[in-house]
Design a protein around this motif. Structure first.
Motif, PDB file in Angstrom:
ATOM      1  N   ALA A 161       0.819  -1.160   0.139  1.00 50.53           N
ATOM      2  CA  ALA A 161       0.058   0.196  -0.024  1.00 50.53           C
ATOM      3  C   ALA A 161       0.847   1.315  -0.057  1.00 50.53           C
ATOM      4  CB  ALA A 161      -0.960   0.061   1.208  1.00 50.53           C
ATOM      5  N   GLN A 162       1.851   1.214   0.900  1.00 53.65           N
ATOM      6  CA  GLN A 162       2.696   2.514   1.020  1.00 53.65           C
ATOM      7  C   GLN A 162       3.377   2.620  -0.381  1.00 53.65           C
ATOM      8  OE1 GLN A 162       5.769   2.225   4.063  1.00 53.65           O
ATOM      9  NE2 GLN A 162       6.587   4.349   3.736  1.00 53.65           N
ATOM     10  N   LEU A 163       4.020   1.715  -1.059  1.00 55.06           N
ATOM     11  CA  LEU A 163       4.734   1.661  -2.163  1.00 55.06           C
ATOM     12  C   LEU A 163       4.108   2.123  -3.244  1.00 55.06           C
ATOM     13  CD1 LEU A 163       7.652   0.971  -3.332  1.00 55.06           C
ATOM     14  CD2 LEU A 163       6.750  -1.272  -4.202  1.00 55.06           C
ATOM     15  N   HIS A 164       2.572   1.992  -3.355  1.00 52.48           N
ATOM     16  CA  HIS A 164       1.541   2.287  -4.422  1.00 52.48           C
ATOM     17  C   HIS A 164       1.507   3.872  -4.429  1.00 52.48           C
ATOM     18  CE1 HIS A 164       0.296  -1.843  -4.978  1.00 52.48           C
ATOM     19  NE2 HIS A 164      -0.401  -1.542  -6.291  1.00 52.48           N
ATOM     20  N   LEU A 165       1.270   4.311  -3.113  1.00 52.41           N
ATOM     21  CA  LEU A 165       1.232   5.750  -2.690  1.00 52.41           C
ATOM     22  C   LEU A 165       2.534   6.514  -3.148  1.00 52.41           C
ATOM     23  CD1 LEU A 165      -0.644   5.774   0.180  1.00 52.41           C
ATOM     24  CD2 LEU A 165      -1.694   6.073  -2.001  1.00 52.41           C
ATOM     25  N   ASP A 166       3.592   6.024  -2.581  1.00 51.16           N
ATOM     26  CA  ASP A 166       4.845   6.691  -2.653  1.00 51.16           C
ATOM     27  C   ASP A 166       5.410   6.726  -4.320  1.00 51.16           C
ATOM     28  OD1 ASP A 166       5.068   7.250  -0.075  1.00 51.16           O
ATOM     29  OD2 ASP A 166       6.911   5.543   0.355  1.00 51.16           O
ATOM     30  N   ARG A 167       5.212   5.672  -4.876  1.00 45.26           N
ATOM     31  CA  ARG A 167       5.537   5.746  -6.206  1.00 45.26           C
ATOM     32  C   ARG A 167       4.549   6.592  -7.154  1.00 45.26           C
ATOM     33  NH1 ARG A 167       7.650  -0.121  -8.574  1.00 45.26           N
ATOM     34  NH2 ARG A 167       9.229  -0.246  -7.098  1.00 45.26           N
ATOM     35  N   ILE A 168       3.606   6.833  -6.889  1.00 43.85           N
ATOM     36  CA  ILE A 168       2.750   7.904  -7.557  1.00 43.85           C
ATOM     37  C   ILE A 168       3.097   9.269  -6.979  1.00 43.85           C
ATOM     38  CG2 ILE A 168       0.212   8.746  -7.949  1.00 43.85           C
ATOM     39  CD1 ILE A 168      -0.950   6.038  -6.792  1.00 43.85           C
ATOM     40  N   MET A 169       3.366   9.472  -5.911  1.00 39.25           N
ATOM     41  CA  MET A 169       3.747  10.924  -5.600  1.00 39.25           C
ATOM     42  C   MET A 169       4.996  11.301  -6.198  1.00 39.25           C
ATOM     43  SD  MET A 169       2.150  11.146  -1.559  1.00 39.25           S
ATOM     44  CE  MET A 169       2.620   9.538  -1.023  1.00 39.25           C
ATOM     45  N   ASP A 170       6.111  10.132  -6.261  1.00 40.76           N
ATOM     46  CA  ASP A 170       7.201  10.415  -6.661  1.00 40.76           C
ATOM     47  C   ASP A 170       6.996  10.764  -8.191  1.00 40.76           C
ATOM     48  OD1 ASP A 170       8.651   9.877  -4.412  1.00 40.76           O
ATOM     49  OD2 ASP A 170       8.968   7.768  -5.144  1.00 40.76           O
ATOM     50  N   THR A 171       6.453  10.009  -9.119  1.00 44.66           N
ATOM     51  CA  THR A 171       6.201  10.154 -10.524  1.00 44.66           C
ATOM     52  C   THR A 171       5.328  11.709 -10.708  1.00 44.66           C
ATOM     53  OG1 THR A 171       5.788   7.848 -10.768  1.00 44.66           O
ATOM     54  CG2 THR A 171       5.007   9.457 -12.594  1.00 44.66           C
ATOM     55  N   ARG A 172       4.415  11.927  -9.961  1.00 45.62           N
ATOM     56  CA  ARG A 172       3.753  13.278  -9.941  1.00 45.62           C
ATOM     57  C   ARG A 172       4.670  14.533  -9.819  1.00 45.62           C
ATOM     58  NH1 ARG A 172      -2.186  14.141  -7.388  1.00 45.62           N
ATOM     59  NH2 ARG A 172      -3.009  14.988  -9.233  1.00 45.62           N
ATOM     60  N   GLU A 173       5.602  14.203  -8.953  1.00 49.03           N
ATOM     61  CA  GLU A 173       6.567  15.307  -8.520  1.00 49.03           C
ATOM     62  C   GLU A 173       7.234  15.437  -9.863  1.00 49.03           C
ATOM     63  OE1 GLU A 173       8.750  14.320  -5.205  1.00 49.03           O
ATOM     64  OE2 GLU A 173       7.143  14.582  -3.680  1.00 49.03           O
ATOM     65  N   ARG A 174       7.713  14.548 -10.504  1.00 51.81           N
ATOM     66  CA  ARG A 174       8.595  14.621 -11.703  1.00 51.81           C
ATOM     67  C   ARG A 174       7.715  15.151 -12.885  1.00 51.81           C
ATOM     68  NH1 ARG A 174      10.365   9.602  -9.986  1.00 51.81           N
ATOM     69  NH2 ARG A 174       9.222   8.417 -11.745  1.00 51.81           N
ATOM     70  N   GLY A 181       4.862  16.758 -12.874  1.00 53.22           N
ATOM     71  CA  GLY A 181       3.963  18.066 -12.591  1.00 53.22           C
ATOM     72  C   GLY A 181       2.285  17.642 -12.259  1.00 53.22           C
ATOM     73  N   HIS A 182       1.830  18.126 -11.107  1.00 52.96           N
ATOM     74  CA  HIS A 182       0.742  17.745 -10.480  1.00 52.96           C
ATOM     75  C   HIS A 182      -0.392  17.751 -11.525  1.00 52.96           C
ATOM     76  CE1 HIS A 182      -2.009  17.871  -7.025  1.00 52.96           C
ATOM     77  NE2 HIS A 182      -3.092  18.339  -7.783  1.00 52.96           N
ATOM     78  N   ASP A 183      -0.479  18.489 -12.551  1.00 49.51           N
ATOM     79  CA  ASP A 183      -1.862  18.597 -13.309  1.00 49.51           C
ATOM     80  C   ASP A 183      -1.543  16.997 -14.444  1.00 49.51           C
ATOM     81  OD1 ASP A 183      -2.634  20.748 -12.319  1.00 49.51           O
ATOM     82  OD2 ASP A 183      -2.038  22.047 -13.742  1.00 49.51           O
ATOM     83  N   ARG A 184      -0.622  16.578 -14.471  1.00 53.88           N
ATOM     84  CA  ARG A 184      -0.766  15.394 -15.345  1.00 53.88           C
ATOM     85  C   ARG A 184      -1.601  14.217 -14.819  1.00 53.88           C
ATOM     86  NH1 ARG A 184      -1.168  12.264 -18.606  1.00 53.88           N
ATOM     87  NH2 ARG A 184       0.160  11.626 -20.243  1.00 53.88           N
ATOM     88  N   ILE A 185      -1.994  14.202 -13.635  1.00 55.21           N
ATOM     89  CA  ILE A 185      -2.475  13.124 -12.951  1.00 55.21           C
ATOM     90  C   ILE A 185      -3.770  13.845 -12.444  1.00 55.21           C
ATOM     91  CG2 ILE A 185      -2.791  11.214 -11.281  1.00 55.21           C
ATOM     92  CD1 ILE A 185       0.293  10.962 -11.521  1.00 55.21           C
ATOM     93  N   VAL A 186      -4.915  13.095 -12.638  1.00 53.84           N
ATOM     94  CA  VAL A 186      -6.257  13.522 -12.055  1.00 53.84           C
ATOM     95  C   VAL A 186      -6.847  12.889 -10.830  1.00 53.84           C
ATOM     96  CG1 VAL A 186      -8.808  13.880 -12.742  1.00 53.84           C
ATOM     97  CG2 VAL A 186      -6.998  14.408 -14.432  1.00 53.84           C
TER      98      VAL A 186
END
Length: 380
Positions: free
Chosen positions: A280-293, A295-300
């Protein structure tokens, strides 16, 4: 003991085919079996495992053969596919079922994932004899075990996870759930998933042969490999489903416990109490890491609490955030689906963290980063 070469030979004998599109599936199969064979399992459950693995190989052989006969299908683009993901048990199934009601969208349906060759036509997506037969099986299963409906909202003619065809490459968490398979899990989380997403695209090109459309797809664990997904689908639309991570983790443990029973005959509660929070933590962390790279608006973002409170308003906002307009006929179809499938239709799925030696307090550090960035409604 299950042996890769024997499974491959069985699949070839079953189909009369002997050519795969590549050998990319072999490493995952070998790693999985080395882990699985290190434990003792009841013979009937070993046979169940064997049957599922052989079927994945059979489906890959058939997919390869069909695409070889219609090579022009591989030149057809998969344009702006929409992917729904998030940590497991966050409402991705409900969201994908609603999106599938839009006539302009194309979802990978359960029956066609299981029997992809020959692919259906647009007119036969829900009337193909294979779909009808699967619906009859489903009806009989629910009559015999009505409680099963409360765990996972699925049907032959509903969309299902990309997982169930990505495992033709033997890279997928559905395989990890079949017991305490830590070696396979750890290999999966660090391996290059390019071949799995390459196969994913080939499979969609097969399914869209005579039933095209704008794809709406879902699999929670797309969250783990968003960079690879975007290498395959640069114009993908990305939708992150949010839910109270404590409730979602509890539900995740419960679902995996059923997989354990089905494939090992028992539940390793201690392992699930370790494995599910880690994932569960890995799912969340990897999404947040990707979003930081990216840009926030790339994911809805879509929140489970909003879908529960006002599903149609949430869907309208989702379409707007994607730059689309929700057509009236799609909205009517979605509302009809909601009316036909109220929450709790088959009973309430009961689960509790303490069954797995967990508590909100013990899990809080794992989700601190996520909850400090996102205002997620608590359910407990």
């Amino acid at each position: 003991m299950l042996v890769s070469d024997a499974l491959i030979e069985q699949a070839m004998t079953t189909t009369g085919l002997d050519r795969f599109d590549s050998t990319s599936y072999r490493e995952g199969l070998d790693v999985l079996l080395a882990d699985y064979n290190s434990y003792d399992h009841p013979e009937p459950l070993i046979e169940r495992m064997r049957g599922g693995l052989v079927q994945s190989l059979v489906d890959r052989l058939k997919t390869t053969d069909y695409l070889a006969k219609r090579p022009e299908l591989l030149t057809r683009p998969v344009e702006r596919p929409l992917f729904v993901f998030g940590m497991p048990r966050t409402g991705t199934t409900l969201l994908s079922n609603l999106l599938a009601c839009d006539p302009a969208r194309r979802s990978a349906l359960t029956w066609e994932i299981e029997q992809p060759v020959p692919p259906p036509t647009t007119a036969t997506l829900k009337t193909d004899p294979r779909a009808i037969a699967k619906l009859e099986q489903e009806k009989a299963m629910l009559a015999a075990r009505p409680e099963m409906g409360k765990y996972y909202r699925n049907s032959a003619v509903y969309p299902n996870e990309c997982m169930f065809f990505m495992i033709h490459d033997f890279k997928g968490l559905a395989l990890e759930s079949r017991g305490k398979l830590k070696e396979y899990r750890d290999w999966l989380f660090q391996t290059d998933m390019t071949s799995a997403y390459t196969y994913h695209k080939r499979f969609l090109q097969l399914l869209q042969a005579d039933a095209p459309g704008a794809w709406s797809l879902k699999m929670p664990s797309h969250a783990l490999w968003l960079d690879t997904l975007l290498e395959t689908y640069p114009d993908a639309q990305l939708v992150w489903a949010h839910r109270d991570p404590f409730t979602a983790t509890s539900s995740f443990c419960s679902i995996l416990s059923m997989a354990h029973r089905g494939y090992t005959g028992k539940v390793d509660y201690e392992w699930l109490g370790e494995d599910c929070p880690y994932q569960a933590q890995l799912h969340l962390d990897r999404i947040m890491d990707t979003r930081e790279r990216l840009g926030h608006d790339r994911i809805v973002d879509v929140h489970y609490a909003d879908v529960m409170r006002d599903p149609m308003a949430t869907i309208r906002k989702l379409y707007a955030d994607l730059g689309d307009t929700l057509p009236p006929e799609a909205e009517a179809a979605m509302q009809a689906w909601l009316d036909e499938n109220p929450q709790g239709k088959f009973g309430k799925h009961e689960y509790a963290l303490d069954q797995y030696g967990l508590s909100v307090e013990s899990l809080a550090p794992k989700f601190d980063r996520y909850l400090s960035q996102y205002d997620v409604a608590r359910e407990g």
